[in-house]
Design an enzyme around this catalytic site. Structure first.
Site, PDB file in Angstrom:
ATOM      1  CE  LYS A 116      -4.403   1.015   0.061  1.00  0.00           C
ATOM      2  NZ  LYS A 116      -5.484   0.202  -0.553  1.00  0.00           N
TER       3      LYS A 116
HETATM    4  P1  NAD Z   1     -13.020   7.489  -3.159  1.00  0.00           P
HETATM    5  O1  NAD Z   1     -12.042   8.527  -2.814  1.00  0.00           O
HETATM    6  O2  NAD Z   1     -13.398   7.306  -4.584  1.00  0.00           O
HETATM    7  O3  NAD Z   1     -14.365   7.686  -2.318  1.00  0.00           O
HETATM    8  C1  NAD Z   1     -14.429   7.802  -0.930  1.00  0.00           C
HETATM    9  C2  NAD Z   1     -15.836   8.257  -0.567  1.00  0.00           C
HETATM   10  O4  NAD Z   1     -16.008   8.258   0.846  1.00  0.00           O
HETATM   11  C3  NAD Z   1     -16.171   9.668  -1.040  1.00  0.00           C
HETATM   12  O5  NAD Z   1     -17.510   9.692  -1.509  1.00  0.00           O
HETATM   13  C4  NAD Z   1     -16.047  10.506   0.221  1.00  0.00           C
HETATM   14  O6  NAD Z   1     -16.843  11.674   0.175  1.00  0.00           O
HETATM   15  C5  NAD Z   1     -16.586   9.508   1.222  1.00  0.00           C
HETATM   16  N1  NAD Z   1     -16.217   9.780   2.603  1.00  0.00           N
HETATM   17  C6  NAD Z   1     -15.032  10.169   3.111  1.00  0.00           C
HETATM   18  N2  NAD Z   1     -15.124  10.327   4.428  1.00  0.00           N
HETATM   19  C7  NAD Z   1     -16.394   9.990   4.758  1.00  0.00           C
HETATM   20  C8  NAD Z   1     -17.118   9.944   5.974  1.00  0.00           C
HETATM   21  N3  NAD Z   1     -16.523  10.256   7.123  1.00  0.00           N
HETATM   22  N4  NAD Z   1     -18.405   9.550   5.933  1.00  0.00           N
HETATM   23  C9  NAD Z   1     -18.998   9.231   4.766  1.00  0.00           C
HETATM   24  N5  NAD Z   1     -18.383   9.271   3.597  1.00  0.00           N
HETATM   25  C10 NAD Z   1     -17.100   9.656   3.602  1.00  0.00           C
HETATM   26  O7  NAD Z   1     -12.425   6.114  -2.555  1.00  0.00           O
HETATM   27  P2  NAD Z   1     -12.778   4.632  -3.001  1.00  0.00           P
HETATM   28  O8  NAD Z   1     -11.758   4.200  -3.998  1.00  0.00           O
HETATM   29  O9  NAD Z   1     -14.220   4.514  -3.297  1.00  0.00           O
HETATM   30  O10 NAD Z   1     -12.430   3.844  -1.653  1.00  0.00           O
HETATM   31  C11 NAD Z   1     -13.366   3.699  -0.593  1.00  0.00           C
HETATM   32  C12 NAD Z   1     -12.927   2.551   0.300  1.00  0.00           C
HETATM   33  O11 NAD Z   1     -12.834   1.355  -0.474  1.00  0.00           O
HETATM   34  C13 NAD Z   1     -11.543   2.715   0.948  1.00  0.00           C
HETATM   35  O12 NAD Z   1     -11.556   2.062   2.202  1.00  0.00           O
HETATM   36  C14 NAD Z   1     -10.632   1.974  -0.011  1.00  0.00           C
HETATM   37  O13 NAD Z   1      -9.410   1.553   0.599  1.00  0.00           O
HETATM   38  C15 NAD Z   1     -11.526   0.799  -0.353  1.00  0.00           C
HETATM   39  N6  NAD Z   1     -11.183   0.095  -1.587  1.00  0.00           N
HETATM   40  C16 NAD Z   1     -11.108   0.748  -2.785  1.00  0.00           C
HETATM   41  C17 NAD Z   1     -10.800   0.028  -3.930  1.00  0.00           C
HETATM   42  C18 NAD Z   1     -10.779   0.667  -5.284  1.00  0.00           C
HETATM   43  O14 NAD Z   1     -10.646  -0.068  -6.283  1.00  0.00           O
HETATM   44  N7  NAD Z   1     -10.921   1.968  -5.428  1.00  0.00           N
HETATM   45  C19 NAD Z   1     -10.547  -1.354  -3.857  1.00  0.00           C
HETATM   46  C20 NAD Z   1     -10.657  -1.992  -2.614  1.00  0.00           C
HETATM   47  C21 NAD Z   1     -10.971  -1.253  -1.496  1.00  0.00           C
END
Ligand code: NAD
Length: 426
Positions: A116
């Site tokens: 990461k």
């Molecule tokens: P992103 O940046 O696209 O979206 C994050 C979202 O969470 C945004 O809508 C933001 O406004 C919201 N957010 C932030 N703080 C918040 C809060 N306190 N309450 C409610 N909403 C809040 O990120 P993402 O890629 O969608 O990732 C989200 C999660 O999924 C993370 O934990 C990430 O590690 C995990 N993840 C992502 C991927 C991927 O392919 N992008 C893969 C596996 C896991």
């Protein structure tokens, strides 16, 4: 909140994220009777690399940023893991996320180790030019670690295909030729994979469907709440609504949005894209994030950040099924509360493994310089995830543990086996 006002459960939750991941590992290791040597080997990160680097800002000033790249274990293949840009990024968090990546890759049986990376920054405060400069300099700084056969970054919170394109270009410029396999989650035109943008949300919806089958629930009859409306949350909301379920609540950093009759997810995605967030979205009742997690619903998909479901709010959760789109949204204390309430929980290392699975497909396509169709990508994704779900359910039943511990036991056994057959160098 002062120390005096905290309950014992809340105080217990004050451990660091990495301590929490090691605790989850220790619990699974105990249940499976893992050898002490292997516990020592797997409970630490193999490589932790911190960089402090300058970026020239638009006003001519120079700002210093701190970033990290961590490889937890590379026994089963090259390191793989996302890059996060967030003000709360720190080494402890990156280590935790790297260890989860090791288990995630093993759960779905793809040949990668766990890594990461992240930079401590709020990218919303940067111009596009500053964001590009930061990305290029960070890529150069971690250049000693990354490479298509060494360590392959991908998007995570606040990073996207454009950021991956800059990373790919920076690495390629230093090598003197194009190296599309150095990152995944790239734009399609640069060797990105069909289906990658949707893969994590799609995988989470596959897992919701598989869990509904186990629970005897009909997915189209279910009311769904999704926390987070970024890459994972918005796609999961869209696909689960397309599967016939009713999404009654979603939230993003601006707060929660509720409509008991169902939200128009396509309209919300359009709104969020053009406004930068859901702030002031008119067709829903405004609620707080705490109220969102306690809404009456059948399926809850936390898809924002870690540590959202805790001893302080787990009792209020009314869902029958939780599908962890985010990494680490549930603390071990909340896990116990959910088990006590009979809530079925599909853990992060399985539920959000769709992203890394299609990243693996993208990497394979880059190495072969041959692109698959979206249908091929999606059907192979479904095959891998359904197989991993069945293996996790079987492991949980065999060891009489939760799906989280069942998935961890499967993953740890594979990683430990690789370490054993490879042996200790020298
Ligand atoms: P992103 O940046 O696209 O979206 C994050 C979202 O969470 C945004 O809508 C933001 O406004 C919201 N957010 C932030 N703080 C918040 C809060 N306190 N309450 C409610 N909403 C809040 O990120 P993402 O890629 O969608 O990732 C989200 C999660 O999924 C993370 O934990 C990430 O590690 C995990 N993840 C992502 C991927 C991927 O392919 N992008 C893969 C596996 C896991």
């Amino acid at each position: 909140m002062s120390i005096e006002t905290k309950t014992p459960a809340e105080r217990m939750e004050e451990r660091s994220l990495f301590q929490m991941v090691v605790e989850q590992f220790g619990d699974a290791a105990e249940r499976m009777g893992l050898d002490e040597n292997m516990r020592r080997l797997l409970s630490v990160c193999q490589r932790q690399y911190t960089v402090n680097f300058p970026v020239q800002m638009d006003d001519g000033s120079i700002r210093m940023f701190e970033g990290h790249r961590v490889q937890h274990n590379i026994g089963r293949g090259p390191a793989k893991g996302g890059i996060r840009y967030h003000p709360q990024v720190n080494l402890d968090e990156v280590k935790a996320l790297a260890m989860w990546m090791t288990w995630k890759c093993a759960v779905v049986g793809i040949p990668f180790g766990g890594a990461k990376g992240g930079v401590t920054v709020d990218p919303k405060g940067l111009s596009i030019h500053e964001l590009e400069n930061l990305t290029r300099r960070f890529t150069a700084e971690i250049g000693v670690l990354i490479g298509p056969h060494k360590d392959i970054p991908a998007p995570d919170v606040n990073t996207n295909a454009q950021v991956m394109a800059w990373m790919m270009d920076t690495y390629s410029m230093q090598m003197g030729y194009s190296v599309p396999g150095v990152v995944t989650g790239k734009p399609l035109n640069l060797g990105g994979s069909e289906g990658r943008v949707e893969a994590t949300g799609r995988g989470a919806v596959f897992m919701a469907a598989a869990a509904c089958k186990v629970l005897g629930l009909n997915l189209p009859d279910q009311r769904v709440v999704v926390q987070g409306f970024g890459n994972v949350g918005s796609v999961a909301s869209k696909l689960i609504a397309e599967a016939g379920a009713t999404v009654v609540g979603v939230s993003d950093v601006s707060g929660g949005y509720y409509n008991p009759k169902g939200l128009d997810i396509a309209a919300m995605i359009r709104y969020s894209r053009s406004n930068g967030s859901l702030e002031d979205y008119p067709e829903a009742q405004r609620i707080s994030n705490d109220e969102l997690l306690a809404l009456p619903c059948d399926i809850l998909i936390p898809a924002a950040l870690e540590g959202q479901l805790t001893a302080a709010n787990a009792d209020a959760v009314r869902a029958k099924l939780i599908v962890e789109g985010a990494n680490g949204p549930t603390t071990p204390e909340a896990d116990k509360i959910f088990e006590g309430k009979g809530i079925y929980l599909v853990p992060d290392i399985l539920a959000n493994a769709g992203g890394v699975t299609v990243s693996y497909f993208e990497w394979v396509q880059a190495l072969q310089a041959f692109a698959w169709t979206e249908q091929e990508v999606n059907s192979r994704l479904r095959y891998i995830m359904d197989k991993a779900f069945a293996a996790t359910v079987a492991s949980a039943e065999r060891h009489n543990v939760s799906l989280r511990t069942g998935a961890l036991i499967t993953a740890i056994a594979l990683v430990a086996d690789a370490a054993t057959v490879r042996g200790i160098y020298p």
